[in-house]
Design an enzyme around this catalytic site. Structure first.
Site, PDB file in Angstrom:
ATOM      1  N   GLY A   1       0.823  -1.205   0.000  1.00 14.84           N
ATOM      2  CA  GLY A   1       0.000   0.000   0.000  1.00 14.84           C
ATOM      3  C   GLY A   1       0.858   1.256   0.000  1.00 14.84           C
ATOM      4  CG  PHE A   2       3.467   2.251   2.359  1.00 15.23           C
ATOM      5  CD1 PHE A   2       3.711   2.787   3.615  1.00 15.23           C
ATOM      6  CD2 PHE A   2       3.629   0.882   2.162  1.00 15.23           C
ATOM      7  CE1 PHE A   2       4.129   1.960   4.660  1.00 15.23           C
ATOM      8  CE2 PHE A   2       4.026   0.053   3.192  1.00 15.23           C
ATOM      9  CZ  PHE A   2       4.278   0.583   4.451  1.00 15.23           C
ATOM     10  CG  HIS A   3      -1.415   3.585  -2.600  1.00 18.85           C
ATOM     11  ND1 HIS A   3      -0.815   2.356  -2.758  1.00 18.85           N
ATOM     12  CD2 HIS A   3      -2.746   3.365  -2.629  1.00 18.85           C
ATOM     13  CE1 HIS A   3      -1.742   1.429  -2.885  1.00 18.85           C
ATOM     14  NE2 HIS A   3      -2.950   2.025  -2.808  1.00 18.85           N
ATOM     15  CB  ALA A   4      -4.257   8.472  -0.542  1.00 15.08           C
TER      16      ALA A   4
ATOM     17  NE  ARG B   1      -5.939   3.504   0.281  1.00 20.98           N
ATOM     18  CZ  ARG B   1      -7.109   3.417  -0.323  1.00 20.98           C
ATOM     19  NH1 ARG B   1      -7.402   2.356  -1.023  1.00 20.98           N
ATOM     20  NH2 ARG B   1      -7.963   4.398  -0.260  1.00 20.98           N
TER      21      ARG B   1
END
Ligand code: T46
Length: 377
Positions: A287-290, A335
């Site tokens: 993840g590590f993104h929106a 997230r």
């Protein structure tokens, strides 16, 4: 079709009638002025036929230019602008028609020009008076009339409860869903965002609360008509929601369970894409993104996965550990996923086709982006 008419054009019939009355009135005045100055002429019959064409032209312009769209609520400057364009279009069209049918002498043309000038003034005035009168008739005891706009009936009670917490009593509820349904539990179902303007306009709503809608999408379309109607809207939206996915279990546990979801009914968006993540080892993070646009439903049919959510202000963790647990994520939410068991499967239903440019992969960019879009108005 009938509903469309009731929502839109038919409800504005009074404004069409008002337009014709204004036109007749302005003709009467200009004709009166004209014969006062030029008393000895015989243009009565000729002018009557021109007036009939004028009315037909007016109806045509109303139909095609739709100058009465949102007429009940729009701001005075919009009213003046719309009326001016309406009168100008009518005048040009009438001139062309008269030229083509070789109708109208010089003096009747002069009356027509004068009539349109009066028409513009009278129309602005009369529409304003008419609007105020309807407002008075429809006004309730309360100063503010509020409505709730929802995307799915699933969150209806939740939305109302949420508003009660901030002391808002909703008088009208609109459900925004795909084509097919007309009414649900006596709640008006709207098919797309373009129908929202006319509906809230006619109901003389002062403030709309929006719940369960993609907050990027709403301002774009609704902001315009809300601004035109001097109406406020507020997003009481959620960033994420844990839902119970409908599951049918067999009496014989060996046969297993069946879980299902329906687009626009169980989740507040249409499904355009599905993907799943497999073969991931425990303690791996992804993840590590929106997303800027994408609404998603996450579920874990096998294993255990932590979903860490960050709205820019606080962080929450939701553990997906059974097939019947779903997590709806709206856009604008950072997230991170942590695999708690090797081989856990993460399934995702998404509202958008894959588009790498709608990802925000840098946390600082995410914070800046969210600050900009968090409030609708
Ligand atoms: C999300 C979480 C829960 C595609 O080509 N098409 C697709 O539909 C997807 C989802 C991904 N990709 C490509 C893009 C990357 O080259 O697959 C690769 C891995 O994607 P990503 O690093 O974004 O994977 P995750 O696990 O970090 O995130 C995914 C989703 O991309 C994302 O939308 O919310 O799962």
């Amino acid at each position: 079709m009938i509903k469309e008419l009731l929502l839109g054009k038919l409800k504005y019939l009074s404004f069409v009638v008002l337009d014709i009355i204004c036109l007749l009135l302005s003709n009467y005045i200009s004709y009166g002025i004209y014969i006062n100055f030029v008393p000895d002429n015989n243009i009565n019959y000729e002018h009557t036929s021109v007036v009939i064409i004028m009315i037909l032209v007016d109806l045509m312009v109303t139909l095609f230019y739709n100058s009465i769209h949102l007429a009940l609520r729009r701001r005075i400057r919009v009213e003046i602008y719309k009326s001016f364009i309406h009168v100008l279009l009518s005048f040009c069209l009438l001139t062309v028609i008269l030229f083509m049918v070789k109708r109208g002498s010089d003096y009747s043309r002069l009356i027509v020009l004068l009539a349109y000038v009066f028409d513009f003034i009278i129309i602005c005035l009369m529409r304003y008076i008419w609007k105020q009168s309807i407002k008075e008739i429809m006004k309730k005891k309360k100063d503010q009339k509020t409505a709730l706009l929802m995307t799915t009936d699933r969150f209806l009670e939740e939305g109302i409860e949420e508003l009660k917490k901030v002391d808002v009593d909703v008088e009208r509820i609109f459900l925004l869903q795909g084509k097919g349904q007309e009414e649900l539990y006596n709640i008006m179902v709207l098919n797309d965002l373009n129908e929202v303007g006319p509906a809230i306009c006619w109901e003389m709503i002062d403030r709309v609360y929006i719940y369960g809608l993609d907050h990027q999408m709403v301002p774009e379309i609704l902001k315009k008509s809300c601004d035109m109607m001097k109406m406020k809207f507020e997003l009481v939206d959620f960033n994420y929601r844990v839902i119970e996915i409908k599951t049918i279990k067999n009496d014989d546990p060996r046969i297993g369970a069946l879980s299902f979801l329906e687009s626009m009914r169980d989740i507040p968006f249409p499904i355009r894409r599905a993907y799943w993540i497999t073969e991931t080892e425990a303690s791996i993070k992804r993840g590590f993104h929106a997303h800027k646009l994408n609404c998603q439903l996450l579920y874990c049919p096998y294993g255990k996965i932590d979903i860490i959510l960050d709205d820019g202000e606080k962080r929450d963790t939701v553990t997906l550990d059974r097939p019947g647990k779903g997590l709806i994520l709206m856009p604008g939410l950072w997230r991170e996923m942590v695999w708690l068991e090797t081989g856990s499967v993460l399934c995702v239903l998404a509202s958008e086709f894959y588009d790498a440019s709608e990802y925000i992969r840098n946390y600082d960019d995410f914070i800046a982006y969210n600050r900009k879009y968090r409030k609708g108005s």
